[in-house]
Design a protein around this motif. Structure first.
Motif, PDB file in Angstrom:
ATOM      1  N   ASP A  22      33.804  28.479  52.735  1.00  0.00           N
ATOM      2  CA  ASP A  22      34.640  29.672  52.600  1.00  0.00           C
ATOM      3  C   ASP A  22      33.828  30.781  51.935  1.00  0.00           C
ATOM      4  O   ASP A  22      32.731  30.547  51.441  1.00  0.00           O
ATOM      5  N   ASN A  23      34.362  31.977  51.961  1.00  0.00           N
ATOM      6  CA  ASN A  23      33.645  33.126  51.403  1.00  0.00           C
ATOM      7  C   ASN A  23      33.397  32.977  49.909  1.00  0.00           C
ATOM      8  O   ASN A  23      32.356  33.376  49.409  1.00  0.00           O
ATOM      9  N   TYR A  24      34.369  32.418  49.195  1.00  0.00           N
ATOM     10  CA  TYR A  24      34.214  32.277  47.744  1.00  0.00           C
ATOM     11  C   TYR A  24      32.996  31.426  47.406  1.00  0.00           C
ATOM     12  O   TYR A  24      32.168  31.820  46.594  1.00  0.00           O
ATOM     13  N   SER A  25      32.877  30.256  48.020  1.00  0.00           N
ATOM     14  CA  SER A  25      31.755  29.364  47.691  1.00  0.00           C
ATOM     15  C   SER A  25      30.423  29.989  48.101  1.00  0.00           C
ATOM     16  O   SER A  25      29.417  29.852  47.402  1.00  0.00           O
ATOM     17  N   LEU A  26      30.408  30.702  49.219  1.00  0.00           N
ATOM     18  CA  LEU A  26      29.186  31.365  49.668  1.00  0.00           C
ATOM     19  C   LEU A  26      28.744  32.433  48.672  1.00  0.00           C
ATOM     20  O   LEU A  26      27.590  32.455  48.244  1.00  0.00           O
ATOM     21  N   TRP A  27      29.675  33.310  48.272  1.00  0.00           N
ATOM     22  CA  TRP A  27      29.286  34.394  47.380  1.00  0.00           C
ATOM     23  C   TRP A  27      29.058  33.922  45.963  1.00  0.00           C
ATOM     24  O   TRP A  27      28.248  34.495  45.231  1.00  0.00           O
ATOM     25  N   TYR A  28      29.744  32.864  45.535  1.00  0.00           N
ATOM     26  CA  TYR A  28      29.461  32.281  44.216  1.00  0.00           C
ATOM     27  C   TYR A  28      28.032  31.759  44.181  1.00  0.00           C
ATOM     28  O   TYR A  28      27.283  32.034  43.247  1.00  0.00           O
ATOM     29  N   TRP A  29      27.661  31.009  45.223  1.00  0.00           N
ATOM     30  CA  TRP A  29      26.304  30.470  45.304  1.00  0.00           C
ATOM     31  C   TRP A  29      25.280  31.600  45.348  1.00  0.00           C
ATOM     32  O   TRP A  29      24.268  31.561  44.644  1.00  0.00           O
ATOM     33  N   GLN A  30      25.552  32.616  46.167  1.00  0.00           N
ATOM     34  CA  GLN A  30      24.620  33.732  46.296  1.00  0.00           C
ATOM     35  C   GLN A  30      24.493  34.491  44.971  1.00  0.00           C
ATOM     36  O   GLN A  30      23.395  34.885  44.586  1.00  0.00           O
ATOM     37  N   LYS A  36      21.146  39.742  40.229  1.00  0.00           N
ATOM     38  CA  LYS A  36      20.839  41.173  40.208  1.00  0.00           C
ATOM     39  C   LYS A  36      21.106  41.844  41.549  1.00  0.00           C
ATOM     40  O   LYS A  36      20.982  43.060  41.661  1.00  0.00           O
ATOM     41  N   SER A  37      21.488  41.072  42.544  1.00  0.00           N
ATOM     42  CA  SER A  37      21.801  41.640  43.857  1.00  0.00           C
ATOM     43  C   SER A  37      23.176  42.294  43.803  1.00  0.00           C
ATOM     44  O   SER A  37      24.183  41.641  43.541  1.00  0.00           O
ATOM     45  N   SER A  38      23.221  43.591  44.066  1.00  0.00           N
ATOM     46  CA  SER A  38      24.506  44.293  44.005  1.00  0.00           C
ATOM     47  C   SER A  38      25.453  43.815  45.105  1.00  0.00           C
ATOM     48  O   SER A  38      26.667  43.756  44.888  1.00  0.00           O
ATOM     49  N   THR A  39      24.926  43.438  46.252  1.00  0.00           N
ATOM     50  CA  THR A  39      25.776  42.937  47.338  1.00  0.00           C
ATOM     51  C   THR A  39      26.424  41.611  46.944  1.00  0.00           C
ATOM     52  O   THR A  39      27.628  41.423  47.127  1.00  0.00           O
ATOM     53  N   ALA A  40      25.634  40.699  46.394  1.00  0.00           N
ATOM     54  CA  ALA A  40      26.171  39.405  45.978  1.00  0.00           C
ATOM     55  C   ALA A  40      27.184  39.588  44.851  1.00  0.00           C
ATOM     56  O   ALA A  40      28.246  38.961  44.851  1.00  0.00           O
ATOM     57  N   GLU A  41      26.869  40.458  43.913  1.00  0.00           N
ATOM     58  CA  GLU A  41      27.753  40.695  42.779  1.00  0.00           C
ATOM     59  C   GLU A  41      29.082  41.291  43.227  1.00  0.00           C
ATOM     60  O   GLU A  41      30.158  40.811  42.847  1.00  0.00           O
ATOM     61  N   TYR A  42      29.008  42.320  44.048  1.00  0.00           N
ATOM     62  CA  TYR A  42      30.220  42.965  44.523  1.00  0.00           C
ATOM     63  C   TYR A  42      31.067  42.003  45.352  1.00  0.00           C
ATOM     64  O   TYR A  42      32.283  41.937  45.193  1.00  0.00           O
ATOM     65  N   SER A  43      30.432  41.252  46.228  1.00  0.00           N
ATOM     66  CA  SER A  43      31.169  40.317  47.078  1.00  0.00           C
ATOM     67  C   SER A  43      31.785  39.188  46.255  1.00  0.00           C
ATOM     68  O   SER A  43      32.925  38.772  46.510  1.00  0.00           O
ATOM     69  N   TYR A  44      31.058  38.689  45.266  1.00  0.00           N
ATOM     70  CA  TYR A  44      31.595  37.632  44.396  1.00  0.00           C
ATOM     71  C   TYR A  44      32.792  38.154  43.605  1.00  0.00           C
ATOM     72  O   TYR A  44      33.828  37.493  43.518  1.00  0.00           O
ATOM     73  N   LEU A  45      32.678  39.353  43.045  1.00  0.00           N
ATOM     74  CA  LEU A  45      33.805  39.933  42.312  1.00  0.00           C
ATOM     75  C   LEU A  45      34.999  40.154  43.241  1.00  0.00           C
ATOM     76  O   LEU A  45      36.145  39.946  42.845  1.00  0.00           O
ATOM     77  N   TYR A  49      38.644  38.569  42.832  1.00  0.00           N
ATOM     78  CA  TYR A  49      39.840  39.409  42.838  1.00  0.00           C
ATOM     79  C   TYR A  49      40.854  38.897  43.861  1.00  0.00           C
ATOM     80  O   TYR A  49      42.051  38.854  43.592  1.00  0.00           O
ATOM     81  N   ALA A  50      40.366  38.491  45.023  1.00  0.00           N
ATOM     82  CA  ALA A  50      41.253  37.955  46.061  1.00  0.00           C
ATOM     83  C   ALA A  50      41.928  36.664  45.603  1.00  0.00           C
ATOM     84  O   ALA A  50      43.059  36.386  45.985  1.00  0.00           O
ATOM     85  N   LEU A  77      36.262  50.032  38.558  1.00  0.00           N
ATOM     86  CA  LEU A  77      37.599  49.780  39.106  1.00  0.00           C
ATOM     87  C   LEU A  77      38.052  48.346  38.844  1.00  0.00           C
ATOM     88  O   LEU A  77      39.208  48.108  38.495  1.00  0.00           O
ATOM     89  N   TYR A  78      37.150  47.403  39.005  1.00  0.00           N
ATOM     90  CA  TYR A  78      37.492  46.013  38.672  1.00  0.00           C
ATOM     91  C   TYR A  78      37.807  45.881  37.183  1.00  0.00           C
ATOM     92  O   TYR A  78      38.732  45.186  36.786  1.00  0.00           O
ATOM     93  N   TYR A  79      37.025  46.563  36.351  1.00  0.00           N
ATOM     94  CA  TYR A  79      37.259  46.504  34.913  1.00  0.00           C
ATOM     95  C   TYR A  79      38.599  47.145  34.553  1.00  0.00           C
ATOM     96  O   TYR A  79      39.331  46.639  33.700  1.00  0.00           O
ATOM     97  N   ALA A  80      38.934  48.248  35.215  1.00  0.00           N
ATOM     98  CA  ALA A  80      40.231  48.887  34.978  1.00  0.00           C
ATOM     99  C   ALA A  80      41.371  47.932  35.350  1.00  0.00           C
ATOM    100  O   ALA A  80      42.375  47.852  34.641  1.00  0.00           O
ATOM    101  N   ASN A  81      41.211  47.206  36.449  1.00  0.00           N
ATOM    102  CA  ASN A  81      42.214  46.212  36.821  1.00  0.00           C
ATOM    103  C   ASN A  81      42.323  45.113  35.775  1.00  0.00           C
ATOM    104  O   ASN A  81      43.413  44.638  35.470  1.00  0.00           O
ATOM    105  N   TYR A  82      41.191  44.717  35.232  1.00  0.00           N
ATOM    106  CA  TYR A  82      41.190  43.717  34.170  1.00  0.00           C
ATOM    107  C   TYR A  82      41.950  44.231  32.944  1.00  0.00           C
ATOM    108  O   TYR A  82      42.764  43.509  32.364  1.00  0.00           O
TER     109      TYR A  82
END
Length: 122
Positions: A22-30, A36-45, A49-50, A77-82
């Motif tokens: 699933d997407n969660y396990s993929l992006w967690y692993w990545q 430091k990858s912004s794509t991996a970080e954003y996708s994992y967050l 959130y989902a 935006l994620y922090y504001a939601n938090y």
């Protein structure tokens, strides 16, 4: 030779299959491999959130704020939601600050309405 290749192919599939279930396990692993990858970080967050893992998002971003002293726009935006999720009294001021400094500030009334609608849903 065919047997060796088949065993290697099977072991490769079974070792990588858990990352792709699933997407969660993929992006967690990545994210774990490339924090430091912004794509991996954003996708994992986004996956957190989902899954409504707002508390985990908050912990990650609090740690990031301590290390780097600033968050980029999507992390804000994620922090504001938090902050909203935890009923922090500064959450509305934080959101207003994001809106005012946003590149979309020309559409401020729309973002203000969006903020008020989101807050009223909490």
């Amino acid at each position: 030779m065919l047997l060796t290749w088949s065993l290697g192919a099977i072991s490769t599939v079974y070792s990588t299959l858990p990352f792709w279930k699933d997407n969660y396990s993929l992006w967690y692993w990545q994210y774990q491999k490339n924090p430091k990858s912004s794509t991996a970080e954003y996708s994992y967050l986004g996956e957190l959130y989902a899954k409504n893992e707002i508390h985990t998002i908050g912990l990650i971003l609090e740690d990031k704020k301590e290390k780097e002293a600033h968050l980029n726009s999507y992390m804000q935006l994620y922090y504001a939601n938090y902050l909203l999720y935890n009923n922090n009294i500064n959450s509305i001021k934080y959101l207003d600050g994001i809106i005012i400094t946003s590149e979309f500030s020309k559409d401020l009334p729309y973002f203000k309405r969006l903020t008020l609608v989101y807050v009223s849903l909490l």
